[in-house]
Design an enzyme around this catalytic site. Structure first.
Site, PDB file in Angstrom:
ATOM      1  N   SER A 119     -18.664  73.317 -45.546  1.00 55.96           N
ATOM      2  CA  SER A 119     -20.023  72.839 -45.737  1.00 55.96           C
ATOM      3  C   SER A 119     -20.071  71.343 -45.994  1.00 55.96           C
ATOM      4  O   SER A 119     -21.146  70.747 -46.000  1.00 55.96           O
ATOM      5  CB  SER A 119     -20.677  73.573 -46.916  1.00 55.96           C
ATOM      6  OG  SER A 119     -19.901  73.422 -48.091  1.00 55.96           O
ATOM      7  N   HIS A 140     -20.844  76.040 -39.166  1.00 58.19           N
ATOM      8  CA  HIS A 140     -21.261  76.218 -40.549  1.00 58.19           C
ATOM      9  C   HIS A 140     -22.392  77.234 -40.663  1.00 58.19           C
ATOM     10  O   HIS A 140     -23.535  76.966 -40.317  1.00 58.19           O
ATOM     11  CB  HIS A 140     -21.697  74.863 -41.128  1.00 58.19           C
ATOM     12  CG  HIS A 140     -22.117  74.935 -42.556  1.00 58.19           C
ATOM     13  ND1 HIS A 140     -23.104  74.133 -43.091  1.00 58.19           N
ATOM     14  CD2 HIS A 140     -21.688  75.725 -43.580  1.00 58.19           C
ATOM     15  CE1 HIS A 140     -23.258  74.427 -44.363  1.00 58.19           C
ATOM     16  NE2 HIS A 140     -22.414  75.394 -44.682  1.00 58.19           N
ATOM     17  N   GLU A 152     -24.916  75.425 -38.138  1.00 57.14           N
ATOM     18  CA  GLU A 152     -24.638  74.055 -37.709  1.00 57.14           C
ATOM     19  C   GLU A 152     -23.338  74.046 -36.913  1.00 57.14           C
ATOM     20  O   GLU A 152     -22.307  74.531 -37.388  1.00 57.14           O
ATOM     21  CB  GLU A 152     -24.499  73.126 -38.924  1.00 57.14           C
ATOM     22  CG  GLU A 152     -25.787  72.898 -39.677  1.00 57.14           C
ATOM     23  CD  GLU A 152     -25.603  72.022 -40.911  1.00 57.14           C
ATOM     24  OE1 GLU A 152     -26.421  71.137 -41.141  1.00 57.14           O
ATOM     25  OE2 GLU A 152     -24.627  72.245 -41.660  1.00 57.14           O
ATOM     26  N   ASN A 190     -26.857  70.062 -45.788  1.00 56.35           N
ATOM     27  CA  ASN A 190     -26.373  69.714 -47.121  1.00 56.35           C
ATOM     28  C   ASN A 190     -26.643  68.259 -47.481  1.00 56.35           C
ATOM     29  O   ASN A 190     -26.742  67.910 -48.656  1.00 56.35           O
ATOM     30  CB  ASN A 190     -24.885  70.037 -47.259  1.00 56.35           C
ATOM     31  CG  ASN A 190     -24.668  71.461 -47.724  1.00 56.35           C
ATOM     32  OD1 ASN A 190     -25.296  71.913 -48.669  1.00 56.35           O
ATOM     33  ND2 ASN A 190     -23.782  72.180 -47.052  1.00 56.35           N
TER      34      ASN A 190
END
Length: 282
Positions: A119, A140, A152, A190
């Site tokens: 991540s 991800h 992702e 993130n």
């Protein structure tokens, strides 16, 4: 374009177990690897329980439960991890991920795709330490993997475009929505989400509001889950670790300084739902 028939998911924790469930349910032969036999058994039981729940809710039929479990192989032997695609979902440490991929490189073909579910760790740093860096990418998933639609797909600049195309098409076959992005600290989600967590904790640290109020306001504003509930779900150690990595990778900007409040929770072992206590008690 790569043909994917067999997928090896490394790591039998919550994320790895969820990814394995998704890939097996979508029709792929799925090998789940973990060094811990206990974790593998826990994962097997969790997947079967989740599938039974889906069957009871009428989302899948009973035959699908059996067929999906039949496509799953659980192993703690690296030599069993031969697949068209490897997705690692192990501990969030670069050295551990590189070591695993290098072990698997010896057992797999040069064109086997290696995808990291990291991540926050730089995918390019992992790829640089693995043979055939062009076949390494990020994939991800978000927690819980069976429910969250977004994936992702991260390319390093050296990743073969065919690998990115394959992972994007694979995500679609899993019922996911893939977004392709360049390797960068925190990728997209993130990076953006840091402020959701950090500003919420700053409000509490400075005494402007309490935890339940912040969550209630954000949920009333349209968010499905308030920041504190979400951190408890993700795991305090994981969320704090991502904040540390993004902060350091971007040159330690003040606006992204990790929260002392969350650091205290990690130090106390209050990691959220998985330990029974985080910002809330469970």
């Amino acid at each position: 374009m790569h043909t994917i028939k067999t997928i090896c998911v490394c790591g039998a924790g919550t994320m790895g177990s969820g990814i394995a469930q998704v890939t097996a349910l979508a029709g792929y032969t799925t090998i789940q690897f973990d060094l811990s036999a206990a974790m593998l058994e826990k994962s097997r039981a969790a997947i079967e329980k989740n599938l039974q729940w889906l069957s009871e809710k009428g989302k899948i039929d009973a035959d699908t439960v059996g067929q999906t479990m039949g496509r799953l192989v659980f192993t703690n032997a690296v030599t069993d991890c031969v697949a068209d695609l490897v997705i690692e979902a192990i501990v969030e440490k670069q050295e551990a991920k590189v070591d695993l991929f290098n072990q698997l490189a010896q057992a797999n073909r040069p064109d086997t795709i290696f995808a990291t579910n990291t991540s926050s760790i730089a995918v390019s740093a992992i790829a640089a330490a693995v043979p055939h860096a062009e076949r390494v990418a990020g994939m991800h998933f978000f927690n819980p993997a069976p429910l969250m639609k977004l994936v992702e797909v991260i390319h390093t600049g050296k990743t073969d475009p065919g690998v990115i195309d394959t992972l994007t098409r694979l995500a679609a076959s899993l019922g996911k929505t893939a977004v392709v992005c360049k390797d960068a600290p925190g990728f997209i989600v993130n990076r953006v989400a840091r402020h959701y967590y950090l500003e919420a904790m700053k409000l509490v640290e400075e005494g402007h509001a309490d935890i339940p109020t912040v969550d209630a306001v954000m949920e009333a504003s349209g968010f499905k889950m308030g920041p504190f509930k979400l951190m408890d779900l993700i795991g305090m150690d994981i969320n704090y670790g991502v904040s540390q990595i993004v902060w350091e990778a971007l040159g330690k900007p003040e606006r992204l300084t990790p929260s002392p409040l969350q650091q205290q929770k990690v130090a106390a072992g209050e990691l959220g739902r998985k330990t029974g206590k985080g910002f809330y008690e469970y």
